[in-house]
Write an enzyme that holds these catalytic residues in place. Structure first.
Site, mmCIF file in Angstrom:
data_model
loop_
_atom_site.group_PDB
_atom_site.id
_atom_site.type_symbol
_atom_site.label_atom_id
_atom_site.label_comp_id
_atom_site.label_asym_id
_atom_site.label_seq_id
_atom_site.Cartn_x
_atom_site.Cartn_y
_atom_site.Cartn_z
ATOM 1 N N GLU A 296 0.839 -1.215 0.000
ATOM 2 C CA GLU A 296 0.000 0.000 0.000
ATOM 3 C C GLU A 296 0.870 1.260 0.000
ATOM 4 O O GLU A 296 0.721 2.134 0.853
ATOM 5 C CB GLU A 296 -0.892 0.009 1.258
ATOM 6 C CG GLU A 296 -1.745 -1.231 1.437
ATOM 7 C CD GLU A 296 -2.327 -1.351 2.846
ATOM 8 O OE1 GLU A 296 -2.009 -0.506 3.712
ATOM 9 O OE2 GLU A 296 -3.082 -2.305 3.086
ATOM 10 N N CYS A 365 -1.671 33.672 9.903
ATOM 11 C CA CYS A 365 -1.423 34.358 11.177
ATOM 12 C C CYS A 365 -1.102 33.390 12.300
ATOM 13 O O CYS A 365 -1.917 33.175 13.213
ATOM 14 C CB CYS A 365 -2.622 35.222 11.517
ATOM 15 S SG CYS A 365 -2.805 36.507 10.301
HETATM 16 N N1 LLP Z 1 -1.431 1.950 4.486
HETATM 17 C C1 LLP Z 1 -1.899 2.411 5.657
HETATM 18 C C2 LLP Z 1 -2.770 1.560 6.448
HETATM 19 C C3 LLP Z 1 -1.541 3.691 6.096
HETATM 20 O O1 LLP Z 1 -1.996 4.129 7.278
HETATM 21 C C4 LLP Z 1 -0.689 4.495 5.301
HETATM 22 C C5 LLP Z 1 -0.326 5.846 5.737
HETATM 23 C C6 LLP Z 1 -0.241 3.979 4.074
HETATM 24 C C7 LLP Z 1 -0.613 2.691 3.697
HETATM 25 C C8 LLP Z 1 0.660 4.749 3.153
HETATM 26 O O2 LLP Z 1 1.875 5.037 3.794
HETATM 27 P P1 LLP Z 1 3.074 5.721 2.983
HETATM 28 O O3 LLP Z 1 3.578 4.723 1.966
HETATM 29 O O4 LLP Z 1 2.556 6.939 2.324
HETATM 30 O O5 LLP Z 1 4.088 6.027 4.007
HETATM 31 N N2 LLP Z 1 0.763 12.705 6.941
HETATM 32 C C9 LLP Z 1 1.990 12.016 7.238
HETATM 33 C C10 LLP Z 1 1.950 10.578 6.775
HETATM 34 C C11 LLP Z 1 0.785 9.803 7.343
HETATM 35 C C12 LLP Z 1 0.725 8.385 6.859
HETATM 36 C C13 LLP Z 1 -0.553 7.747 7.249
HETATM 37 N N3 LLP Z 1 -0.710 6.392 6.806
HETATM 38 C C14 LLP Z 1 3.162 12.791 6.641
HETATM 39 O O6 LLP Z 1 2.941 13.816 6.016
HETATM 40 O O7 LLP Z 1 4.319 12.393 6.809
#
Ligand code: LLP
Length: 447
Positions: A296, A365
């Site tokens: 994922e 702000c």
């Molecule tokens: N699968 C699940 C169950 C997840 O919770 C997430 C991300 C992914 C896949 C994808 O993960 P990735 O490959 O993108 O790392 N807003 C944060 C990141 C939050 C990730 C949440 N879950 C940031 O800006 O670093």
């Protein structure tokens, strides 16, 4: 200027891709995404503007595809990273499925003609309405995160007269060694089912008529730049696969989540194919090489495919700090204010100007509205800058704070530019507000 900074010291005379951004490069003094100059885009579409490279996305998917060559596998793009329809189209056309966490995300998949069978539904708080929506659409798998959710899903599926395909998301209690807000595989986190409870909950799932157990799932965190937590988590997951199958419950797939990091500041995360070579060796050695492998990934597919172009509004010298005030803010680029995250900031056209160390901030702000601290930049008001690594978790986490409209987005394909999201207007924002009747707004507390 810090030595790791990608800011060119002087105008470049040959194309040079920026570190971690294979399709973002200077040609002479001008920064390009693929074959399009960012200054032209900024003039045409205005700023702040998110610019994505299709080639970079396909390049990133290809690393996973190479890693899984010859295997039964499914890449489910973690679309929370960037759910714009134009981005989803690129991944759907590349054969990807999607990891969703809400009904809204499912609607987006369906809007681009994505295959519901290639959708997995993650998240700790799926509502019965969302479950119905996903069951009617015929999604591939629910990644169930608690025993209570299992029971609700079973009830909803039975009411609809269908069988829900399920995986249990296990929490392997492995430290992903990333920012605490984006670590998900520890017992202190709300995600997944504790290792010690997993077998019992699989047995419970297998006893429910409206559920069909098809897999096992795990996601330990995000922006992981080291193989070790992944290898440890895989060992723990494979122990559970053995235990569940020994109890007579066959598992068809292993979903290993996302989380692979990208280069923000000279980070050197493993490449997807190298990481998977090691993980698949483990899976094979434990005798599960014929199982379908699912992943994922979000950030690693889009993060370095995108930049955000902003205009320098003012430079403001100060006693302690010099500020470079740009027209993108924490509502457009929330990662620095939320996670103290680093995004490189470079000029869109390099000029022969004096380099000054600035805090690069937006117009919102809040003192927390900063995009980069202590950055050496040779810029003046009216110049454009590019905030790098902005393809993931920027636009998708943007807000209307300070009644600022969300930015526009364009997708670059060679020399072709596709506007994939228009700039949000104030009218767009006011649409859902409702005025109260005049006598209410004119009354006072004494009446
Ligand atoms: N699968 C699940 C169950 C997840 O919770 C997430 C991300 C992914 C896949 C994808 O993960 P990735 O490959 O993108 O790392 N807003 C944060 C990141 C939050 C990730 C949440 N879950 C940031 O800006 O670093």
């Amino acid at each position: 200027m810090p030595s790791s900074s990608p800011i060119p010291a002087s105008p470049l005379t040959t194309p040079a891709a920026l570190p971690g951004h294979p399709f973002v490069a200077y040609r002479e003094a001008a920064l390009y995404v693929e074959d399009v100059a960012l200054s032209d885009l900024a003039s045409t579409y205005g700023t702040p503007l998110f610019v994505y490279s299709k080639a970079a996305m396909l390049h990133a998917v290809a690393a996973y595809q190479r890693g899984f060559a010859g295997r039964d596998s499914q890449i489910c793009y973690g679309m929370k990273a960037n759910p714009s329809l134009g981005v989803l189209q690129v991944f759907a056309n590349a054969g990807c499925g999607f990891d969703i966490v809400s009904s809204g995300e499912l609607e987006r998949v369906l809007a681009v003609g994505g295959d519901a069978k290639k959708v997995v539904f993650s998240g700790v708080g799926k509502t019965p309405a969302e479950m119905r929506h996903a069951l009617r659409a015929g999604i591939g798998c629910f990644n169930v995160e608690s025993e209570a959710e299992l029971d609700v899903l079973s009830r909803v599926a039975s009411e609809l007269g269908v069988t829900a395909p399920v995986s249990i998301r296990v929490n392997p209690n492995v430290d992903a060694k990333t920012h605490p807000y984006i670590s998900t595989g520890l017992t202190a986190n709300k995600f997944g089912i504790a290792h010690k409870d997993v077998l019992r909950i699989y047995q419970h799932a297998a006893s429910l008529k409206s559920l069909q157990v098809i897999g096992i799932d795990c996601h330990i965190g995000s922006q992981i730049t080291d193989c070790t937590p992944y290898l440890d988590a895989m060992d723990r997951v494979l122990d559970l696969v053995d235990a569940v199958e020994a109890a007579g419950i066959a598992l068809q797939h292993i979903d290993f989540g996302g989380g692979l990091g990208i280069s923000y500041q000279g980070d050197t995360p493993p490449q997807a194919d190298d990481l998977w070579q090691q993980l698949l060796a483990k899976i094979d050695a434990r005798g599960h090489g014929r199982k379908k492998i699912m992943v994922e990934p979000g950030r690693s597919l889009v993060g370095n495919a995108g930049v955000c172009v902003a205009e320098v509004l003012y430079t403001k010298p100060g006693e302690e700090k010099n500020f470079c005030i740009i027209d993108a803010a924490m509502n457009d680029l929330p990662r620095p204010s939320l996670y103290q995250a680093f995004h490189a900031i470079v000029p869109v056209v390099t000029h022969d100007r004096t380099t000054v160390v600035y805090d690069v901030v937006g117009p919102v702000c809040e003192s927390g509205d900063w995009i980069g601290r202590d950055r050496a930049l040779g810029v003046a008001a009216g110049d454009f800058v590019a905030v790098l690594s902005a393809g993931a978790y920027c636009m998708s986490m943007s807000s209307n704070y300070n009644t600022r409209g969300r930015a526009a987005e364009v997708l670059i394909d060679g020399s072709t530019v596709h506007l994939i999201r228009s700039r949000e207007t104030v009218q767009d924002q006011l649409r859902l507000d409702r005025l109260v009747p005049a006598q209410v707004s004119q009354g006072n507390a004494m009446n």
